[in-house]
Design a protein around this motif. Sequence first.
Motif, mmCIF file in Angstrom:
data_model
loop_
_atom_site.group_PDB
_atom_site.id
_atom_site.type_symbol
_atom_site.label_atom_id
_atom_site.label_comp_id
_atom_site.label_asym_id
_atom_site.label_seq_id
_atom_site.Cartn_x
_atom_site.Cartn_y
_atom_site.Cartn_z
ATOM 1 N N GLU A 102 0.833 -1.213 0.000
ATOM 2 C CA GLU A 102 0.000 0.000 0.000
ATOM 3 C C GLU A 102 0.868 1.264 0.000
ATOM 4 O O GLU A 102 0.531 2.258 -0.632
ATOM 5 C CB GLU A 102 -0.917 0.025 1.235
ATOM 6 N N ALA A 103 1.992 1.209 0.730
ATOM 7 C CA ALA A 103 2.876 2.376 0.778
ATOM 8 C C ALA A 103 3.588 2.549 -0.561
ATOM 9 O O ALA A 103 3.743 3.674 -1.063
ATOM 10 C CB ALA A 103 3.888 2.219 1.916
ATOM 11 N N ARG A 104 4.003 1.435 -1.166
ATOM 12 C CA ARG A 104 4.704 1.538 -2.462
ATOM 13 C C ARG A 104 3.743 1.967 -3.560
ATOM 14 O O ARG A 104 4.106 2.717 -4.470
ATOM 15 C CB ARG A 104 5.381 0.201 -2.780
ATOM 16 N N ALA A 106 1.338 3.975 -3.049
ATOM 17 C CA ALA A 106 1.174 5.417 -2.844
ATOM 18 C C ALA A 106 2.327 6.187 -3.488
ATOM 19 O O ALA A 106 2.120 7.259 -4.082
ATOM 20 C CB ALA A 106 1.089 5.729 -1.342
ATOM 21 N N VAL A 107 3.533 5.635 -3.417
ATOM 22 C CA VAL A 107 4.679 6.284 -4.079
ATOM 23 C C VAL A 107 4.455 6.298 -5.598
ATOM 24 O O VAL A 107 4.676 7.322 -6.267
ATOM 25 C CB VAL A 107 6.002 5.566 -3.737
ATOM 26 N N ALA A 108 3.979 5.172 -6.132
ATOM 27 C CA ALA A 108 3.709 5.113 -7.571
ATOM 28 C C ALA A 108 2.649 6.141 -7.956
ATOM 29 O O ALA A 108 2.801 6.866 -8.960
ATOM 30 C CB ALA A 108 3.266 3.704 -7.962
ATOM 31 N N ALA A 109 1.591 6.248 -7.147
ATOM 32 C CA ALA A 109 0.522 7.206 -7.460
ATOM 33 C C ALA A 109 1.043 8.648 -7.356
ATOM 34 O O ALA A 109 0.680 9.516 -8.164
ATOM 35 C CB ALA A 109 -0.653 7.000 -6.498
ATOM 36 N N TYR A 110 1.907 8.881 -6.389
ATOM 37 C CA TYR A 110 2.494 10.227 -6.217
ATOM 38 C C TYR A 110 3.306 10.609 -7.453
ATOM 39 O O TYR A 110 3.178 11.718 -7.984
ATOM 40 C CB TYR A 110 3.359 10.228 -4.958
ATOM 41 N N LEU A 126 11.190 1.044 -0.665
ATOM 42 C CA LEU A 126 11.224 2.093 0.368
ATOM 43 C C LEU A 126 12.542 2.030 1.139
ATOM 44 O O LEU A 126 13.096 0.942 1.352
ATOM 45 C CB LEU A 126 10.051 1.925 1.330
ATOM 46 N N THR A 127 13.024 3.187 1.560
ATOM 47 C CA THR A 127 14.338 3.271 2.203
ATOM 48 C C THR A 127 14.303 4.241 3.391
ATOM 49 O O THR A 127 13.369 5.031 3.530
ATOM 50 C CB THR A 127 15.406 3.786 1.207
ATOM 51 N N LEU A 313 2.056 6.779 4.999
ATOM 52 C CA LEU A 313 2.561 7.316 3.724
ATOM 53 C C LEU A 313 1.475 7.671 2.698
ATOM 54 O O LEU A 313 1.553 8.747 2.084
ATOM 55 C CB LEU A 313 3.585 6.352 3.109
ATOM 56 N N PRO A 314 0.458 6.813 2.500
ATOM 57 C CA PRO A 314 -0.552 7.197 1.502
ATOM 58 C C PRO A 314 -1.171 8.567 1.804
ATOM 59 O O PRO A 314 -1.329 9.388 0.892
ATOM 60 C CB PRO A 314 -1.584 6.063 1.587
ATOM 61 N N ALA A 315 -1.475 8.831 3.073
ATOM 62 C CA ALA A 315 -2.066 10.132 3.408
ATOM 63 C C ALA A 315 -1.050 11.257 3.220
ATOM 64 O O ALA A 315 -1.382 12.336 2.715
ATOM 65 C CB ALA A 315 -2.585 10.118 4.849
ATOM 66 N N ILE A 316 0.207 11.016 3.624
ATOM 67 C CA ILE A 316 1.230 12.056 3.485
ATOM 68 C C ILE A 316 1.390 12.444 2.017
ATOM 69 O O ILE A 316 1.393 13.623 1.654
ATOM 70 C CB ILE A 316 2.588 11.568 4.043
ATOM 71 N N LEU A 317 1.487 11.430 1.160
ATOM 72 C CA LEU A 317 1.802 11.703 -0.253
ATOM 73 C C LEU A 317 0.591 12.179 -1.037
ATOM 74 O O LEU A 317 0.734 12.966 -1.978
ATOM 75 C CB LEU A 317 2.368 10.446 -0.925
ATOM 76 N N LEU A 318 -0.586 11.673 -0.683
ATOM 77 C CA LEU A 318 -1.718 11.897 -1.577
ATOM 78 C C LEU A 318 -2.766 12.862 -1.011
ATOM 79 O O LEU A 318 -3.561 13.412 -1.768
ATOM 80 C CB LEU A 318 -2.362 10.553 -1.936
ATOM 81 N N ASP A 319 -2.767 13.094 0.307
ATOM 82 C CA ASP A 319 -3.765 14.013 0.880
ATOM 83 C C ASP A 319 -3.211 15.412 1.135
ATOM 84 O O ASP A 319 -3.933 16.290 1.592
ATOM 85 C CB ASP A 319 -4.314 13.464 2.216
ATOM 86 N N THR A 320 -1.918 15.596 0.900
ATOM 87 C CA THR A 320 -1.357 16.937 1.066
ATOM 88 C C THR A 320 -1.765 17.777 -0.152
ATOM 89 O O THR A 320 -1.458 17.407 -1.287
ATOM 90 C CB THR A 320 0.180 16.864 1.181
#
Length: 431
Positions: A102-104, A106-110, A126-127, A313-320
Amino acid sequence: MPDLELLARAPAQQNGHAVVKKQAEWSVPISLLAAPPPAGMRATLARITGTQPSTSLPVINLGLGDPTLYPLHPPPPAATEALARAAEEGRNGYLFGSGMPEAREAVAAYHKRWDGVEYDVEDIVLTHGVSHALDMVLSVLVPPGSDSSVLVPRPGFGLYSALLGTLGTEIRYYDCVEQRGWEVDLEDMEAMVDVGTRCIILTNPSNPCGSNYAPSFLHAVIALAERHRLPIIADEIYGHMTFSAPFVPLASLSTSVPVLTLSGLSKRFLLPGRRFGWVALHDPAGRAGAVRAGLHTWANRFFGPSSVDQHALPAILLDTPDSWFADVVKKVQRNAEITYDVVIATPGLSCVRPEGALYVFVKIDMTRFPAFGGDDTAWCAALYKEEAVFLMPGALFGTPGYVRIVIGVPQDLMREVGARVARFCARYYQV
Ligand SMILES: *Cc1c(COP(=O)(O)O)cnc(C)c1O
């Protein structure tokens, strides 16, 4: 065959010292990988801050590019809330090394949203920050101690050389040219490539240059990489933090060359202490399957970044909201303008117009400051002593005769830095 143990003890017995004491004086040897780094960096920093300021002015420490030290802007509310929620919910279980899907995703969607590049979840690892991402991609791409080489920007981020130094590969610095907006003479770069060259590192926008490369230049770098069959490591931690022109992600222009894009939460999201980043592998022609597998192997040596952060992460990347990013960049751009205006009005200093990231890289005409004997570190040491402003000299980025000003700070502090630097220059400038 002589008894090696006895031979080793012999000197202690000969000169009469207690053998017991001598035997106690031993220490554990360590790997070359953990040997102290070359003294250069520490010695340079010690020369600047070794003498206490002789003024009562409060110290302004612009050594690190940390936008939270003098808070530029509050972090994204979506991030603060999502991190608190994930902690409260007890998201504390192990997650596999590459990161949870789910976190990865979110990175792809970002990256799709902001860069227009499509990634599969398998393309994302992720790193613990981009520092760890660099360690990972270089470990995967560069065989240790071989006849390999890596092309590295100069001026550039010191961590590249530090990591490559422990790998034992040859570091070939290509020069970023100030008069060209810090773009690179590609003939020079091409001349450095040979069969042992493993990859090119490109930093855009740049620390310390504050540059933002034009698409024409990025296309030309990709063409060079294609000719020599090289992947590119695109350090885009300052991606989308640009002023007059939009940021163009390298991966969005590559139709064949593998691009490993590195990004994370440290700069654009103002969360450097979370230690969260990622690698995104863009491999449009299917040439980097082994690299993808290698990244996952490397990532699974130990479990990946904090589970709380991964859940948030999904909220950080996509809800900002976009407006939050725009507000931050507006503040950085204002600081860039304030600093640029001071620099061009100050005899002895010059710079090209800053275009992005969190820095203005300023040329010091050392011939106009003869008190410092052509030494930018001495210049910075005197600035620290007399005006209590700590700035990194160009020497630490491989280009003596410059100084880096961090612009990720509150506006009133930025004006104060400008005033102190201008005052200092006026005191030492010689016509
Ligand atoms: C700050 C910075 C990073 C970020 O590193 P983290 O480990 O994510 O904090 C990476 N590359 C460059 C060029 C930087 O300036």
